[in-house]
Design an enzyme around this catalytic site. Sequence first.
Site, PDB file in Angstrom:
ATOM      1  N   PRO A   1       0.542 -14.668 -80.394  1.00 27.45           N
ATOM      2  CA  PRO A   1       0.148 -14.427 -81.877  1.00 27.45           C
ATOM      3  C   PRO A   1       1.202 -14.974 -82.723  1.00 27.45           C
ATOM      4  O   PRO A   1       2.014 -14.067 -82.898  1.00 27.45           O
ATOM      5  CB  PRO A   1      -0.395 -13.197 -81.961  1.00 27.45           C
ATOM      6  N   GLU A   2       0.952 -15.989 -83.611  1.00 26.31           N
ATOM      7  CA  GLU A   2       1.980 -16.250 -84.501  1.00 26.31           C
ATOM      8  C   GLU A   2       1.261 -16.087 -85.873  1.00 26.31           C
ATOM      9  O   GLU A   2       0.025 -15.786 -86.013  1.00 26.31           O
ATOM     10  CB  GLU A   2       2.559 -17.556 -84.580  1.00 26.31           C
TER      11      GLU A   2
ATOM     12  N   HIS B   1      -5.579  -1.139 -70.965  1.00 25.32           N
ATOM     13  CA  HIS B   1      -4.585  -1.337 -71.650  1.00 25.32           C
ATOM     14  C   HIS B   1      -5.087  -1.109 -73.228  1.00 25.32           C
ATOM     15  O   HIS B   1      -4.648  -1.659 -74.246  1.00 25.32           O
ATOM     16  CB  HIS B   1      -3.831  -2.724 -71.623  1.00 25.32           C
TER      17      HIS B   1
ATOM     18  N   ARG C   1       1.094  -5.861 -72.517  1.00 19.61           N
ATOM     19  CA  ARG C   1       2.535  -5.630 -72.421  1.00 19.61           C
ATOM     20  C   ARG C   1       3.373  -4.897 -73.284  1.00 19.61           C
ATOM     21  O   ARG C   1       4.253  -4.842 -73.031  1.00 19.61           O
ATOM     22  CB  ARG C   1       2.984  -7.209 -72.647  1.00 19.61           C
TER      23      ARG C   1
END
Length: 289
Positions: free
Chosen positions: A2-3, A93, A112
């Site tokens: 994600p940018e 998660h 992550r």
Amino acid sequence: MPELPEVETVRRMLATTVVGRTIRAVRLSGAALRERIPGSLARRLRGLRFTGTDRHGKYLLLHLDAGVTLLSHLGMSGRWLFFPVAPQAGLPHVHARVQLADGAELWFQDPRRFGLLRLVATTRLGDDRALAALGPDPVTAPLSAADFRARAHGTRVSVKSFLLDQRRLAGLGNIYASEILFRAGVDPRRRAGVLRPAEWEAIAAAVPVVLAEALERMGTTFSTYRTIWNEPGQFAERLAVYDRAGEPCRRCGTPIRRIVQGQRSTFFCPGCQARGSRGRPARGAPMGT
DNA sequence: ATCCTATCCTGTAGGC
DNA sequence: TGCCTACAGGATAGGA
């Protein structure tokens, strides 16, 4: 992955879904993300109403009443997922489940765990150590070629690494750094400190164009990124160089090359981004090389 | 000060 | 088929 365009897509969607809604309860997984989420986060959010959103670089800010802002960063694999009705089944998660008063839910999922969730006093955002370290956001505070040049003065790092440095410019990641340099016709291996004004002009012009095109298509999805409705972004099919090693350049046919800079992949076209070039002509103009 | 490397973490792709 | 390893890259702490 994600940018800026991905985070901005998420921000816009949250602005039209959660703003105005009130939090009934927050459930935390207890797992540590980039930093541990204190149990007090759930307690402090209870009963508050979302009042607005902001974004700086890749950081997303969800403002609430009572002067509290929920600061989040998606890291590599983080997602905000919105459910108008609470799902029956869980997902792996999920580190925060924000239950809203009307039965809707907002989940923060991050396999992550490179992401970040943190509460900050709305009036003290400038003091937050993560936000304070960020350079200008290229969408809300566009940089001129002269700005770029001044910020790069004296540095010996490559222009690719320069664009990735959030302290200098906040929001670009590995995908858009490569895409922007392709658009600008600048070789990613060149040192940022010695780029010519014409090259900075090309970069300064490319930044908003590439970001706007990506934003229009809700960002780039390879595997993990999704919008709050769990939809993939559509910009991957438009990428000029990223993840296209060996494939022909869409502009000149030269095979795209992959190199490693700062332990990260960089993709570029050796034909369009020749070392020492002055920045290629605008799209559609004659090639000239 | 500046730059570089290792580290965190899990899912996935590729090799054998 | 299944196991194993390498790789992906966000930010940052710590060392040169």
